[in-house]
Write an enzyme that holds these catalytic residues in place. Structure first.
Site, short mmCIF file in Angstrom:
data_model
loop_
_atom_site.label_atom_id
_atom_site.label_comp_id
_atom_site.label_asym_id
_atom_site.label_seq_id
_atom_site.Cartn_x
_atom_site.Cartn_y
_atom_site.Cartn_z
N GLY A 133 0.82 -1.21 0.00
CA GLY A 133 0.00 0.00 0.00
C GLY A 133 0.85 1.26 0.00
O GLY A 133 0.56 2.24 -0.70
N ASP A 134 1.93 1.25 0.78
CA ASP A 134 2.85 2.39 0.80
C ASP A 134 3.48 2.59 -0.57
O ASP A 134 3.57 3.71 -1.08
CB ASP A 134 3.95 2.16 1.83
CG ASP A 134 3.48 2.42 3.26
OD1 ASP A 134 2.56 3.22 3.45
OD2 ASP A 134 4.05 1.81 4.18
N SER A 135 3.96 1.49 -1.16
CA SER A 135 4.64 1.60 -2.45
C SER A 135 3.69 2.07 -3.54
O SER A 135 4.04 2.89 -4.40
CB SER A 135 5.26 0.26 -2.84
OG SER A 135 6.21 -0.14 -1.88
N SER A 155 1.04 3.95 -3.17
CA SER A 155 0.73 5.37 -2.99
C SER A 155 1.91 6.23 -3.40
O SER A 155 1.73 7.31 -3.98
CB SER A 155 0.32 5.66 -1.54
OG SER A 155 1.35 5.32 -0.63
#
Length: 398
Positions: free
Chosen positions: A169-171, A173
């Site tokens: 999810g971080d990557s 975004s």
């Protein structure tokens, strides 16, 4: 890096951990000057994160901090914020992933900054976006992945939802933020004005969820966990071999399935009413997979792989890091590069992607030490004298 597509673009990165800094990593990979502002006391927590600590250092930090310059500045002080504004005034892009409202509380929201710098593009990465009733919540990837729909469909159907094994999810975004920055810069070329790129983790996950929403809207079907298969897509699975190693086979198109049946010595299966087309194979997915597994289990993977490849059937092994480093295709394309490191001597990491034929990206250097570029950047970008920098350091702003 004269051939880099983003040469001449200056980015101020004020984020930490993964989501914002991954955006900065992508921009830096393609030639942008990324100036990372870090707390002088400890810097980005990614400097310490990771399950292993070779020579006491995080092996994660050299990757996500690559191609960046580190400047220490305490943004909790008035002087620190003034210094940040001076650097932003000479920049094209700001990347931040503080909790929404933090920059506004410091007098550094987009409205305040763009009033003096109307061409500024600001990428704001957060869990839930800059607006809406959840915007104030702490936004970690695990929650964004769950709310975006990914967690519920990941894992085996008889177990709790699983995670991907990385902070996807971080990557996602950070990738969305980098794409948004490029769009905003292209718009600025026409209008002269910058804008805010609002990249929420849950929406970045939602955007890759294919037809999950539409399928429910039209049919009422809620997609569930299905383990190693996609329901209705067959054959497309992992299968055993004689050695115990798993092999991936994807032959869900009619022509590919017929070729697979020929290799299995069962050409009749291609005309069997249960398997003759895509819908039929999907309806009988379990029994078809069992047939294929019974065949592959009696095959050596070293001989099975080339036979499948020669037939044009999608196939492969399940790779870990050792297999990637040993693979000739990875080597031929330089998918993994070796980069000098001041402590490790050299480190291997993934290259810059995607590949551009005329202006490719590159890993120019690994992550900097904390504050490595403070003096140089403050002299060259902010125009400060050596005495002024020494004064800021004495007052513990740097």
């Amino acid at each position: 890096m004269a051939q880099s597509p983003l040469t001449g673009l200056r980015v101020i990165e004020m984020g930490s951990l993964i989501a914002g800094p991954f955006c900065g990593q992508i921009l830096g990979d393609f030639g942008a000057e990324v100036i990372k502002l870090e707390d002088p006391r400890a810097g980005d927590p990614m400097r310490q994160w990771g399950r292993s600590k070779p020579q006491g250092l995080s092996p994660w930090w050299p990757v996500i901090g690559r191609n960046k310059k580190s400047v220490t500045v305490d943004l909790r002080t008035d002087e620190g914020r003034d210094l940040a504004r001076a650097l932003i005034a000479k920049a094209d892009v700001v990347v931040e992933n503080f909790r929404p409202g933090t920059l506004e509380a410091w007098g550094m929201g987009y409205e305040a900054l763009s009033a003096e710098h109307p061409g500024l593009v600001m990428a704001r990465v957060s869990g839930f976006g800059q607006t809406g009733p959840y915007s104030h919540r702490a936004g970690y990837a695990l929650v964004g992945e769950a709310m975006g729909g990914l967690r519920h469909i990941t894992g085996e159907p008889d177990r709790n939802p699983a995670r991907a094994g990385i902070s996807i999810g971080d990557s996602l975004s950070g990738l969305n933020a980098a794409l948004g920055v490029m769009m905003a810069l292209h718009s600025r070329d026409r209008t002269g004005r910058g804008q805010v790129v609002d990249a929420a983790i849950y929406e970045s996950v939602l955007t890759v969820m294919e037809n999950l929403i539409t399928e429910y809207d039209l049919t009422g079907y809620v997609r569930e966990r299905s383990g190693a298969v996609l329901p209705g897509i067959a054959p497309s699975n992992v299968y055993p071999t004689r050695s115990g190693e798993l092999i991936l086979i994807g032959a869900n198109q009619d022509t590919l399935f017929r070729r697979l049946c020929d290799l299995m010595g069962r050409p009749d299966l291609a005309d069997d009413v249960r398997y003759k087309d895509h819908a039929a194979r999907g309806a009988h997915q379990g029994e078809l997979d069992a047939r294929i597994a019974a065949w592959t289990a009696d095959q050596e993977i070293e001989t099975l792989l080339p036979r499948l490849e020669e037939a044009g059937i999608a196939t492969g092994r399940i790779y870990r890091a050792p297999e990637m480093l040993a693979d000739p295709h990875f080597a031929a394309r330089e998918s993994i590069v070796t980069v000098p490191h001041p402590v490790f001597g050299q480190v291997k990491m993934q290259n810059a992607f995607p590949r551009l034929s005329e202006t490719p990206g590159a890993v120019r250097w690994t992550a900097p030490t904390l504050g490595e570029h403070t003096d140089a950047v403050l002299r060259e970008v902010a125009g400060l004298s050596a005495d002024a920098i020494a004064g800021l350091r004495a007052r513990k702003v740097l």
